[in-house]
Design a protein around this motif. Structure first.
Motif, PDB file in Angstrom:
ATOM      1  N   TYR A   1      24.918  68.407  63.751  1.00  0.00           N
ATOM      2  CA  TYR A   1      24.261  69.666  64.071  1.00  0.00           C
ATOM      3  C   TYR A   1      24.463  69.948  65.560  1.00  0.00           C
ATOM      4  CZ  TYR A   1      21.648  69.765  59.646  1.00  0.00           C
ATOM      5  OH  TYR A   1      21.284  69.828  58.327  1.00  0.00           O
TER       6      TYR A   1
ATOM      7  N   TYR B   1      21.668  76.429  64.464  1.00  0.00           N
ATOM      8  CA  TYR B   1      22.625  75.337  64.604  1.00  0.00           C
ATOM      9  C   TYR B   1      23.938  75.681  63.917  1.00  0.00           C
ATOM     10  CZ  TYR B   1      18.700  72.281  65.937  1.00  0.00           C
ATOM     11  OH  TYR B   1      17.606  71.722  66.562  1.00  0.00           O
TER      12      TYR B   1
ATOM     13  N   ILE C   1      27.018  73.545  62.135  1.00  0.00           N
ATOM     14  CA  ILE C   1      27.244  72.213  61.589  1.00  0.00           C
ATOM     15  C   ILE C   1      28.748  71.972  61.582  1.00  0.00           C
ATOM     16  CG2 ILE C   1      27.063  70.746  59.551  1.00  0.00           C
ATOM     17  CD1 ILE C   1      24.527  73.506  60.249  1.00  0.00           C
TER      18      ILE C   1
END
Length: 373
Positions: free
Chosen positions: A52, A79, A81
């Motif tokens: 993340y 976030y 990923i």
């Protein structure tokens, strides 16, 4: 059995197996084969193969697409990923947080072709559900739902739920990552700050087994879990997929995404052809956006006679609206909410989560389903 219907997946699998036998099928995102992520995974097998990366932090006004204006005190953390060694994110995530409490995943956008870690859905559906609960449900009501939905509603409504920790059941990852499930769960716990509670895990097992049982016995089991409290059962169409992953030998579910290009009836025709070609029993659909839907197929009749399937709309099957018990009190998007209370004076225990004039309002998925009944 839970099955992906992604075209040419078996052919892709054979091609990749010949290219890199130890690695299996590679995760594909944006049409690129992410070799670097899997090479890193082999070198560090005890760590999660992704990370993340905090992209931004702000208030709800900074994220209008989440439609969380009713909760101005939330902090939103966005976030990206990433697989190790890659620039393009495989997913994006939006977490909500109050003060120093654990953050809760509120929205997820998958950039890969297969379900990964969480399932996409319309953000507006969650905010509409939470608004209705916050407005109409008693403050001491108990909400029964999948663990991820439970955490979201606890954050947004302040109501009591059965599951407060991140249980990661099922763990939605590619087959190549299953050997690293423990590392992935540990990393997800670290990310949310809400490690799985063993007692909640046992309780969740009882909850999901109730959803597998026939209608009457499944409801009786859930009422035992709720005790004497005013309780609501909240299910979502995507719970079908998750239940199939947990119990592949007991609940048969398959899925396939469709893009709404051109005529709606043409897309429905493709769904019906898929169902006929594979001998599936019934299907329902989930609207993900104005351009994309996901169809879920029950692979056999026995799966339809489970509590979860009976509470959701399926083609050529009786509508959940016809159920005498439990009583449907709210339906929006993929969410269906039922009151679990035993017989009692209506003024004391029966609460609609929305005004009566809106009670028959259908969703994108219901509209699509009705087209082919």
């Amino acid at each position: 059995m839970t099955a992906s219907l992604t075209p040419n997946r078996r052919a892709q699998s054979r091609w990749f197996d010949r290219l890199l036998p130890p690695l299996g099928i590679l995760l594909v995102t944006g049409g690129l084969v992410l070799l670097g992520g899997y090479a890193w995974l082999l070198l560090t097998p005890d760590e999660a193969p992704y990370r993340y990366q905090l992209a931004a932090t702000g208030k709800v006004d900074d994220y209008p697409d989440l439609e969380l204006e009713a909760w101005p005190n939330l902090t939103i953390n966005q976030y990206d990923i990433h697989l190790e060694g890659t620039d393009q994110p495989i997913a994006q995530a939006w977490f909500g947080q109050r003060a120093n409490q654990p953050q809760v995943l509120l929205n997820w956008k998958n950039e890969t072709r297969e379900p990964l870690l969480a399932l996409d859905q319309k953000a507006a559906e969650l905010s509409a559900l939470a608004t209705a609960i916050d407005k109409y449900a008693p403050r001491d009501a108990l909400l029964l739902s999948w663990w991820d939905t439970s955490r979201q509603l606890a954050l947004l409504t302040g109501r009591d739920v059965l599951f407060h920790s991140t249980l990661h059941e099922p763990l939605i990852v590619p087959p190549e990552w299953q050997a690293h499930a423990q590392a992935i769960r540990a990393y997800e716990n670290e990310q949310t700050g809400a490690a799985a509670d063993p007692q909640e895990r046992e309780l969740f097992l009882r909850f999901t087994q109730s959803l597998l049982n026939p209608l009457a016995s499944g409801l009786a089991d859930l009422r035992q879990l709720a005790g004497t409290r005013d309780a609501y059962l909240i299910v979502h169409i995507s719970d079908l997929y998750k239940l199939g992953l947990l119990y592949p030998d007991k609940f048969g579910i398959a899925y396939k995404p469709y893009r709404l290009i051109g005529n709606l009836h043409g897309m429905i025709s493709h769904v019906k052809t898929e169902m006929s070609n594979h001998g599936y029993y019934a299907y329902t659909v989930q609207s993900l956006s104005d351009e994309l839907i996901r169809a879920f197929f029950l692979t056999d009749e026995a799966s339809y006679h489970t509590l979860l399937a009976r509470l959701l709309p399926f083609t050529s099957q009786p509508s959940p609206l016809e159920l005498a018990s439990p009583r449907l009190i709210y339906q929006q998007g993929g969410y269906w909410v039922y009151q679990l209370a035993e017989k009692a004076p209506a003024a004391q225990t029966q609460h609609n989560l929305q005004p009566a004039p809106d009670h028959d309002k259908t969703t994108d998925s219901t509209h699509l389903t009705d087209q082919v009944q």
